[in-house]
Design an enzyme around this catalytic site. Sequence first.
Site, PDB file in Angstrom:
ATOM      1  N   ASN A  54       0.882  -1.169   0.000  1.00  0.00           N
ATOM      2  CA  ASN A  54       0.000   0.000   0.000  1.00  0.00           C
ATOM      3  C   ASN A  54       0.914   1.211   0.000  1.00  0.00           C
ATOM      4  O   ASN A  54       1.484   1.581   1.030  1.00  0.00           O
ATOM      5  CB  ASN A  54      -0.908  -0.016   1.234  1.00  0.00           C
ATOM      6  CG  ASN A  54      -1.890   1.142   1.253  1.00  0.00           C
ATOM      7  OD1 ASN A  54      -1.798   2.066   0.450  1.00  0.00           O
ATOM      8  ND2 ASN A  54      -2.819   1.114   2.178  1.00  0.00           N
ATOM      9  N   MET A  92     -10.474  10.495  17.251  1.00  0.00           N
ATOM     10  CA  MET A  92     -11.683  10.290  18.032  1.00  0.00           C
ATOM     11  C   MET A  92     -11.385   9.957  19.486  1.00  0.00           C
ATOM     12  O   MET A  92     -12.170  10.291  20.383  1.00  0.00           O
ATOM     13  CB  MET A  92     -12.539   9.190  17.391  1.00  0.00           C
ATOM     14  CG  MET A  92     -13.829   8.880  18.143  1.00  0.00           C
ATOM     15  SD  MET A  92     -14.887  10.333  18.431  1.00  0.00           S
ATOM     16  CE  MET A  92     -15.603  10.559  16.805  1.00  0.00           C
ATOM     17  N   GLY A 139     -10.831   1.785  12.485  1.00  0.00           N
ATOM     18  CA  GLY A 139     -10.309   2.225  13.770  1.00  0.00           C
ATOM     19  C   GLY A 139     -11.338   2.704  14.761  1.00  0.00           C
ATOM     20  O   GLY A 139     -11.387   2.259  15.920  1.00  0.00           O
ATOM     21  N   VAL A 140     -12.199   3.633  14.358  1.00  0.00           N
ATOM     22  CA  VAL A 140     -13.223   4.163  15.254  1.00  0.00           C
ATOM     23  C   VAL A 140     -14.361   3.163  15.417  1.00  0.00           C
ATOM     24  O   VAL A 140     -14.831   2.901  16.527  1.00  0.00           O
ATOM     25  CB  VAL A 140     -13.758   5.513  14.734  1.00  0.00           C
ATOM     26  CG1 VAL A 140     -14.859   6.042  15.650  1.00  0.00           C
ATOM     27  CG2 VAL A 140     -12.621   6.535  14.630  1.00  0.00           C
ATOM     28  N   GLU A 151      -8.178  -5.333   4.778  1.00  0.00           N
ATOM     29  CA  GLU A 151      -8.064  -4.985   3.363  1.00  0.00           C
ATOM     30  C   GLU A 151      -6.865  -5.665   2.714  1.00  0.00           C
ATOM     31  O   GLU A 151      -6.908  -6.028   1.536  1.00  0.00           O
ATOM     32  CB  GLU A 151      -7.968  -3.468   3.219  1.00  0.00           C
ATOM     33  CG  GLU A 151      -9.236  -2.749   3.655  1.00  0.00           C
ATOM     34  CD  GLU A 151      -9.057  -1.255   3.830  1.00  0.00           C
ATOM     35  OE1 GLU A 151      -9.430  -0.523   2.900  1.00  0.00           O
ATOM     36  OE2 GLU A 151      -8.556  -0.831   4.893  1.00  0.00           O
ATOM     37  N   GLY A 154     -10.640   8.468   8.031  1.00  0.00           N
ATOM     38  CA  GLY A 154     -11.533   8.613   6.895  1.00  0.00           C
ATOM     39  C   GLY A 154     -12.696   7.681   7.144  1.00  0.00           C
ATOM     40  O   GLY A 154     -12.556   6.707   7.880  1.00  0.00           O
ATOM     41  N   HIS A 173     -12.951   2.706  -0.069  1.00  0.00           N
ATOM     42  CA  HIS A 173     -12.947   1.659   0.967  1.00  0.00           C
ATOM     43  C   HIS A 173     -13.636   0.372   0.491  1.00  0.00           C
ATOM     44  O   HIS A 173     -14.119  -0.422   1.305  1.00  0.00           O
ATOM     45  CB  HIS A 173     -13.634   2.146   2.256  1.00  0.00           C
ATOM     46  CG  HIS A 173     -13.006   3.328   2.887  1.00  0.00           C
ATOM     47  ND1 HIS A 173     -13.742   4.380   3.391  1.00  0.00           N
ATOM     48  CD2 HIS A 173     -11.706   3.648   3.103  1.00  0.00           C
ATOM     49  CE1 HIS A 173     -12.937   5.302   3.887  1.00  0.00           C
ATOM     50  NE2 HIS A 173     -11.695   4.877   3.716  1.00  0.00           N
ATOM     51  N   HIS A 221     -17.556   1.754   7.705  1.00  0.00           N
ATOM     52  CA  HIS A 221     -16.095   1.807   7.799  1.00  0.00           C
ATOM     53  C   HIS A 221     -15.748   3.191   8.351  1.00  0.00           C
ATOM     54  O   HIS A 221     -15.742   4.185   7.621  1.00  0.00           O
ATOM     55  CB  HIS A 221     -15.459   1.597   6.423  1.00  0.00           C
ATOM     56  CG  HIS A 221     -13.967   1.702   6.422  1.00  0.00           C
ATOM     57  ND1 HIS A 221     -13.139   0.604   6.307  1.00  0.00           N
ATOM     58  CD2 HIS A 221     -13.138   2.771   6.538  1.00  0.00           C
ATOM     59  CE1 HIS A 221     -11.877   0.994   6.342  1.00  0.00           C
ATOM     60  NE2 HIS A 221     -11.855   2.321   6.482  1.00  0.00           N
ATOM     61  N   VAL A 222     -15.496   3.245   9.642  1.00  0.00           N
ATOM     62  CA  VAL A 222     -15.348   4.530  10.311  1.00  0.00           C
ATOM     63  C   VAL A 222     -13.969   4.614  10.959  1.00  0.00           C
ATOM     64  O   VAL A 222     -13.685   3.948  11.956  1.00  0.00           O
ATOM     65  CB  VAL A 222     -16.436   4.729  11.390  1.00  0.00           C
ATOM     66  CG1 VAL A 222     -16.449   6.177  11.857  1.00  0.00           C
ATOM     67  CG2 VAL A 222     -17.805   4.337  10.865  1.00  0.00           C
ATOM     68  N   GLY A 223     -13.105   5.420  10.351  1.00  0.00           N
ATOM     69  CA  GLY A 223     -11.781   5.658  10.898  1.00  0.00           C
ATOM     70  C   GLY A 223     -11.476   7.134  10.762  1.00  0.00           C
ATOM     71  O   GLY A 223     -12.373   7.970  10.852  1.00  0.00           O
ATOM     72  N   ARG A 247      -2.579  -1.948  -3.545  1.00  0.00           N
ATOM     73  CA  ARG A 247      -3.816  -1.192  -3.358  1.00  0.00           C
ATOM     74  C   ARG A 247      -3.755   0.039  -4.254  1.00  0.00           C
ATOM     75  O   ARG A 247      -2.779   0.794  -4.236  1.00  0.00           O
ATOM     76  CB  ARG A 247      -3.962  -0.746  -1.906  1.00  0.00           C
ATOM     77  CG  ARG A 247      -5.224   0.087  -1.680  1.00  0.00           C
ATOM     78  CD  ARG A 247      -5.153   0.894  -0.403  1.00  0.00           C
ATOM     79  NE  ARG A 247      -6.359   1.689  -0.218  1.00  0.00           N
ATOM     80  CZ  ARG A 247      -6.420   2.782   0.517  1.00  0.00           C
ATOM     81  NH1 ARG A 247      -5.345   3.232   1.146  1.00  0.00           N
ATOM     82  NH2 ARG A 247      -7.545   3.456   0.633  1.00  0.00           N
ATOM     83  N   ARG A 291     -11.573  15.855   7.097  1.00  0.00           N
ATOM     84  CA  ARG A 291     -12.374  16.172   5.924  1.00  0.00           C
ATOM     85  C   ARG A 291     -13.761  16.642   6.350  1.00  0.00           C
ATOM     86  O   ARG A 291     -14.340  16.144   7.302  1.00  0.00           O
ATOM     87  CB  ARG A 291     -12.511  14.957   5.007  1.00  0.00           C
ATOM     88  CG  ARG A 291     -11.211  14.473   4.411  1.00  0.00           C
ATOM     89  CD  ARG A 291     -11.455  13.313   3.462  1.00  0.00           C
ATOM     90  NE  ARG A 291     -10.197  12.689   3.077  1.00  0.00           N
ATOM     91  CZ  ARG A 291      -9.988  11.373   3.079  1.00  0.00           C
ATOM     92  NH1 ARG A 291     -10.952  10.554   3.454  1.00  0.00           N
ATOM     93  NH2 ARG A 291      -8.827  10.880   2.709  1.00  0.00           N
ATOM     94  N   GLU A 338     -14.391  -0.042  15.197  1.00  0.00           N
ATOM     95  CA  GLU A 338     -14.042  -1.227  15.976  1.00  0.00           C
ATOM     96  C   GLU A 338     -13.767  -0.915  17.436  1.00  0.00           C
ATOM     97  O   GLU A 338     -13.927  -1.791  18.297  1.00  0.00           O
ATOM     98  CB  GLU A 338     -12.800  -1.893  15.368  1.00  0.00           C
ATOM     99  CG  GLU A 338     -13.023  -2.505  13.999  1.00  0.00           C
ATOM    100  CD  GLU A 338     -11.739  -2.981  13.361  1.00  0.00           C
ATOM    101  OE1 GLU A 338     -10.833  -3.414  14.106  1.00  0.00           O
ATOM    102  OE2 GLU A 338     -11.618  -2.903  12.116  1.00  0.00           O
TER     103      GLU A 338
END
Length: 401
Positions: free
Chosen positions: A7, A284, A331-332, A385, A212, A180, A208-210, A91, A241, A334
């Site tokens: 990646n 977060m 990340g967020v 991923e 981004g 994502h 999918h909350v991180g 990726r 963002r 989970e």
Amino acid sequence: MKILVINSGSSSLKYQVYDMTNESVLAKGLVERIGMDSSILNHKPTGKEEITEVSEILEHTTAIRKVLDKLTHEVHGVMSSISEIQAVGHRVVHGGEAFKESALVTDEVKAEIRRLIDLAPLHNPAAMMGINAAELNMPGIPQVVVFDTAFHQTMPEHAYLYAIPRVLYNKYKVRRYGAHGTSHDFVSKAAAEFLDRPIEDLKIITCHVGNGGSLTAIKNGVSVDTSMGMTPLEGLMMGTRSGDLDPAIVPYVMNKEDLTINEVNSMLNKHSGLLAISGISSDMREITEGMEKGEANSTLAFNMYEYRLRKYIGSYAAAMNGVDVIVFTAGVGENSVVLRQRVLEQLTYLGVEVDEELNKIRSGEPRRISTANSKVEVLVIPTNEELVIARDTHRIVGATQ
């Protein structure tokens, strides 16, 4: 088959090596600060001591060479020779309409990725640097590209088109592409497997909350809508963002503040979101800590973030005429117990019932956090991923041999 997954960012390079006989990770690592004389290579061989090396790495070709040196190192390595790597998977963020699935790297594929740079100017050039560097270091080894956008190519026209003159789509392919995709694909299939139900029978909303973030509505196993747009800027409020906003704000602020296009792009992508509202952080964890201390701006940032996430879940339930499963990942998603709790306790109209004790459990495994009586299954599933990239690479290269 051993596969190297890469990646590549503009100044970084993440990697993992998989043994596809059992999908085990042999090693993983990260090269940071590429282009500087104090670049950092962190190498984590499975079952061996993690090592960190600081040296001059001016470009990606050198970065991959140093990674290969570590993978074959007498002490820190996980293989005796580079020749054990039988394929490389990359990726790539944007595949436009050209790529509806992963592809073997050819001259034509590379040319198409370069052609799509306008749609992902921060990401596709970095991916090309990784592809070219791998070719130089491992000539003759097949490479595969896996696109973040490919999973969303099943969206219908009414979901991906914008209500602007059609000529802009015809000439420039201005439309919703999403991102994502590898994560949404992975966790939706993992959810169906966890529940032991055919994915073709399910309506799933994946969150999918991180730093981004994006949501996807998945009906009968395919993406029918997703929150990110032509670029990753649209949709949820994110770490830095803005997410959704009135497009008239852009020319208005440019005029008032005498901003250039580059400056307003930087503002919306790097200086907005949680960072802008909290005034302290895009993380977060720090926002939650501030909220618990009673900091007003942290509380406002959290409330805005949670509210937008909840609105999108509601809109996708409407888009699919119902929802069977809600999945939190990244990340967020989970790790934030409080965010999941706040979102789910406001979804009772859908029949969601969250089990507060199950929600508090921290685990690296897929798990259910809804009650037995909940009409909607709510799951937390760690995304992977890199494994999706490895699997696609294995499938495509295997088919050519």
